[in-house]
Design an enzyme around this catalytic site. Sequence first.
Site, short mmCIF file in Angstrom:
data_model
loop_
_atom_site.label_atom_id
_atom_site.label_comp_id
_atom_site.label_asym_id
_atom_site.label_seq_id
_atom_site.Cartn_x
_atom_site.Cartn_y
_atom_site.Cartn_z
N ASP A 1 0.99 -1.19 0.05
CA ASP A 1 0.06 -0.06 0.07
C ASP A 1 0.83 1.27 0.02
O ASP A 1 2.09 1.38 0.08
CB ASP A 1 -1.14 0.05 1.19
CG ASP A 1 -0.17 -0.50 2.48
OD1 ASP A 1 0.80 -0.53 2.53
OD2 ASP A 1 -1.25 -0.64 3.61
N ASP B 1 -8.15 -2.20 13.94
CA ASP B 1 -9.67 -2.34 13.59
C ASP B 1 -9.77 -3.60 12.75
O ASP B 1 -10.85 -3.67 12.03
CB ASP B 1 -9.99 -0.92 12.84
CG ASP B 1 -9.34 -0.72 11.47
OD1 ASP B 1 -8.25 -1.39 11.33
OD2 ASP B 1 -9.62 0.14 10.91
N HIS C 1 -7.80 -4.04 10.00
CA HIS C 1 -7.63 -3.90 8.48
C HIS C 1 -6.34 -4.48 8.03
O HIS C 1 -5.50 -4.88 8.96
CB HIS C 1 -7.21 -2.38 7.92
CG HIS C 1 -6.17 -1.55 8.57
ND1 HIS C 1 -6.38 -0.39 9.39
CD2 HIS C 1 -4.85 -2.05 8.42
CE1 HIS C 1 -5.15 0.05 9.49
NE2 HIS C 1 -4.15 -0.97 9.08
C1 GLP Z 1 -0.58 0.16 8.76
C2 GLP Z 1 -0.32 -0.56 7.49
C3 GLP Z 1 -0.60 -2.11 7.43
C4 GLP Z 1 0.05 -2.66 8.65
C5 GLP Z 1 -0.84 -1.73 10.04
C6 GLP Z 1 -0.36 -2.23 11.24
O1 GLP Z 1 -1.82 0.78 8.62
N1 GLP Z 1 -1.05 -0.25 5.98
O2 GLP Z 1 -0.27 -2.73 6.24
O3 GLP Z 1 -0.27 -3.99 9.10
O4 GLP Z 1 -0.28 -0.40 9.84
O5 GLP Z 1 0.79 -1.44 11.69
P1 GLP Z 1 1.64 -1.76 12.83
O6 GLP Z 1 2.32 -3.11 12.60
O7 GLP Z 1 2.69 -0.68 12.79
O8 GLP Z 1 0.58 -2.08 14.06
#
Ligand code: GLP
Length: 259
Positions: free
Chosen positions: A66, A135, A137
Amino acid sequence: MEIVILGSSKQIGKLAADAIEDLVRHKPNAVLGLATGSSPLPVYDELADRHEGGLDFSQASAFTLDEYVGLPAGHPESYREVIRREFTNRVNIAPENVHGPDGTAQDIPAACQAYEEAIAAAGGVDLQLLGVGTDGHLAFNEPGSSFASRTRIKSLIEQTRRDNARFFNSLAEVPHHVLTQGLGTIMEARHVILLATGAQKAQAVRDFVEGPVSAICPASVLQFHPHATVLLDEAAASALKLADFYRHTYDNKPAWQGL
Ligand code: GLP
């Protein structure tokens, strides 16, 4: 879905790196799917060490999940830069073999289509690293995302903007729009390894591992993936009902099975 509960993020990093090393040794031109966020950082640290020890990525290629829309090219928090800094600059993947959705494109739908075509032309992703949002995602597929979705523009939920504000000077600087591989795109990766650590992920982990498959929890789509591995620390696993079963299963797994 295989659930593995480990004692530390360092152990998680090593186990995921083992799977990537195994892949790259058997298939030097492997296609890696890379994730940003803090969860995969121990994997990248481990792979950088192994590269120093001789692990070769010269024929591999990589696709990121992304990207923010609206950050100028070269912005330190654009995911293109983050991936370069955290991983690809530390190993010998050729820079031209590292791809990401183009968040600076004038024609966004065309850029998204081109990204899908580039993944397909590379033969698809062999191993996709994933994190999960608080959430639920996956990549930037927020709750409500279609399970059939492909790379496209999305709006971020405020919770995600707040979660990611730690990387920026202020919440106001976090973009509202992003490009993200769709859930349908991610589901085509041949093996997915999702990493989650910390108590703040416990609810999302319980929802996507043991809850109903539902667009309100995008990561629950992985219940349909034929080869999904979930690596958790104790805190992220703390709300799972079947934690003891997952531990027992992994402890007694035949060594030849791998991840
Ligand atoms: C962002 C990214 C995701 C990632 C998420 C969790 O939103 N777009 O791909 O999985 O953060 O991040 P973290 O690993 O820092 O908790």
